[in-house]
Design a protein around this motif. Structure first.
Motif, short mmCIF file in Angstrom:
data_model
loop_
_atom_site.label_atom_id
_atom_site.label_comp_id
_atom_site.label_asym_id
_atom_site.label_seq_id
_atom_site.Cartn_x
_atom_site.Cartn_y
_atom_site.Cartn_z
N GLU A 42 0.87 -1.17 0.00
CA GLU A 42 0.00 0.00 0.00
C GLU A 42 0.90 1.22 0.00
O GLU A 42 1.98 1.20 0.59
CB GLU A 42 -0.87 -0.01 1.26
N GLU A 43 0.47 2.28 -0.67
CA GLU A 43 1.23 3.53 -0.69
C GLU A 43 0.39 4.62 -0.05
O GLU A 43 -0.77 4.81 -0.41
CB GLU A 43 1.58 3.93 -2.12
N LEU A 44 0.99 5.33 0.89
CA LEU A 44 0.35 6.50 1.47
C LEU A 44 0.58 7.64 0.50
O LEU A 44 1.71 8.12 0.35
CB LEU A 44 0.94 6.81 2.84
N LEU A 45 -0.48 8.06 -0.17
CA LEU A 45 -0.36 9.14 -1.14
C LEU A 45 -0.38 10.50 -0.47
O LEU A 45 0.39 11.39 -0.82
CB LEU A 45 -1.50 9.05 -2.16
N LEU A 46 -1.30 10.67 0.47
CA LEU A 46 -1.47 11.95 1.17
C LEU A 46 -1.95 11.70 2.59
O LEU A 46 -2.73 10.77 2.83
CB LEU A 46 -2.52 12.83 0.48
N ILE A 47 -1.51 12.55 3.49
CA ILE A 47 -2.08 12.64 4.82
C ILE A 47 -2.12 14.12 5.16
O ILE A 47 -1.16 14.86 4.86
CB ILE A 47 -1.28 11.83 5.88
N GLY A 48 -3.20 14.55 5.75
CA GLY A 48 -3.33 15.95 6.14
C GLY A 48 -4.11 16.08 7.42
O GLY A 48 -5.08 15.36 7.65
N VAL A 49 -3.66 16.99 8.27
CA VAL A 49 -4.35 17.33 9.52
C VAL A 49 -4.40 18.84 9.60
O VAL A 49 -3.40 19.52 9.32
CB VAL A 49 -3.63 16.74 10.75
N ARG A 50 -5.56 19.37 9.96
CA ARG A 50 -5.69 20.82 10.10
C ARG A 50 -4.60 21.34 11.05
O ARG A 50 -4.39 20.78 12.12
CB ARG A 50 -7.06 21.19 10.64
N PRO A 51 -3.90 22.41 10.68
CA PRO A 51 -2.78 22.90 11.48
C PRO A 51 -3.13 23.17 12.94
O PRO A 51 -2.34 22.87 13.84
CB PRO A 51 -2.35 24.18 10.77
N GLU A 52 -4.30 23.74 13.19
CA GLU A 52 -4.68 24.08 14.56
C GLU A 52 -4.97 22.85 15.42
O GLU A 52 -5.08 22.96 16.65
CB GLU A 52 -5.88 25.04 14.58
N ARG A 109 -3.50 -3.91 5.89
CA ARG A 109 -3.32 -5.32 6.26
C ARG A 109 -4.56 -6.13 5.86
O ARG A 109 -4.45 -7.24 5.34
CB ARG A 109 -3.07 -5.47 7.76
N ALA A 110 -5.74 -5.57 6.09
CA ALA A 110 -6.99 -6.25 5.74
C ALA A 110 -7.10 -6.48 4.24
O ALA A 110 -7.75 -7.44 3.79
CB ALA A 110 -8.19 -5.46 6.25
N ARG A 111 -6.45 -5.63 3.44
CA ARG A 111 -6.44 -5.79 1.98
C ARG A 111 -5.29 -6.68 1.53
O ARG A 111 -5.08 -6.87 0.33
CB ARG A 111 -6.35 -4.42 1.30
N GLY A 112 -4.50 -7.21 2.45
CA GLY A 112 -3.42 -8.13 2.11
C GLY A 112 -2.05 -7.50 1.95
O GLY A 112 -1.11 -8.16 1.53
N ALA A 113 -1.92 -6.23 2.30
CA ALA A 113 -0.61 -5.57 2.18
C ALA A 113 0.33 -6.02 3.28
O ALA A 113 -0.09 -6.22 4.42
CB ALA A 113 -0.78 -4.05 2.22
N GLU A 114 1.58 -6.17 2.93
CA GLU A 114 2.62 -6.54 3.88
C GLU A 114 3.53 -5.36 4.21
O GLU A 114 4.19 -5.36 5.25
CB GLU A 114 3.46 -7.68 3.33
#
Length: 151
Positions: A69-79, A98-103
């Motif tokens: 699996e590749e994490l393309l984006l993650i974002g959290v509001r700055p505040e 993991r549920a999708r079979g990624a190692e």
């Protein structure tokens, strides 16, 4: 999905500094979500699932391939940073993958990204570097660092 796309874009607009030109456009996010192996998660201010129609504090966007699996984006509001929302999102992304079979899960980031501490704390380790991969609006170049984490 339009409501969730609105919530993703609201976080993206707040979380991604335009100086780094990393934010995706609404069309890019929308198009990616039409692909069968691209997934997203939203988080509320406690790191849980937001109520229907409620604001999102953060999101992840991932892409699955056989065994990874590749994490393309993650974002959290700055505040809202520093409250464990990013960690909660990553932990959910790990479980989903993991549920999708990624190692393994991969991600790539610019060399000076402040999210490095979060990635290291959640088990990501650097596995590669692309010299001068990112070109900023200022004309400056930054290396890209590739990370992996066993799931």
């Amino acid at each position: 999905m339009t409501d969730d796309l609105d919530r993703i874009m609201a976080v993206m607009d707040a979380a991604f500094d335009p100086a780094w030109a990393e934010a995706w456009s609404r069309r890019q996010v929308g198009d990616s979500l039409t692909m069968p192996h691209t997934f997203y998660r939203l988080a509320d201010e406690r790191g849980g699932v937001p109520s229907a129609g409620g604001d999102a504090a953060g999101f992840t966007l991932t892409r699955h391939a056989p065994g990874e699996e590749e994490l393309l984006l993650i974002g959290v509001r700055p505040e809202l940073r520093g409250r464990g929302i990013g960690r909660a999102l990553l932990e959910r992304a790990f479980a989903d993958a993991r549920a999708r079979g990624a190692e393994r899960m991969f991600l790539e980031m610019r060399d000076n990204n402040p999210a490095l501490g979060l990635y290291a704390a959640t088990g990501f380790e650097p596995i590669g570097r692309r010299k001068a991969y990112y070109r900023l609006p200022s004309g400056q170049f930054l290396d890209a660092i590739t990370f992996a984490r066993q799931l």
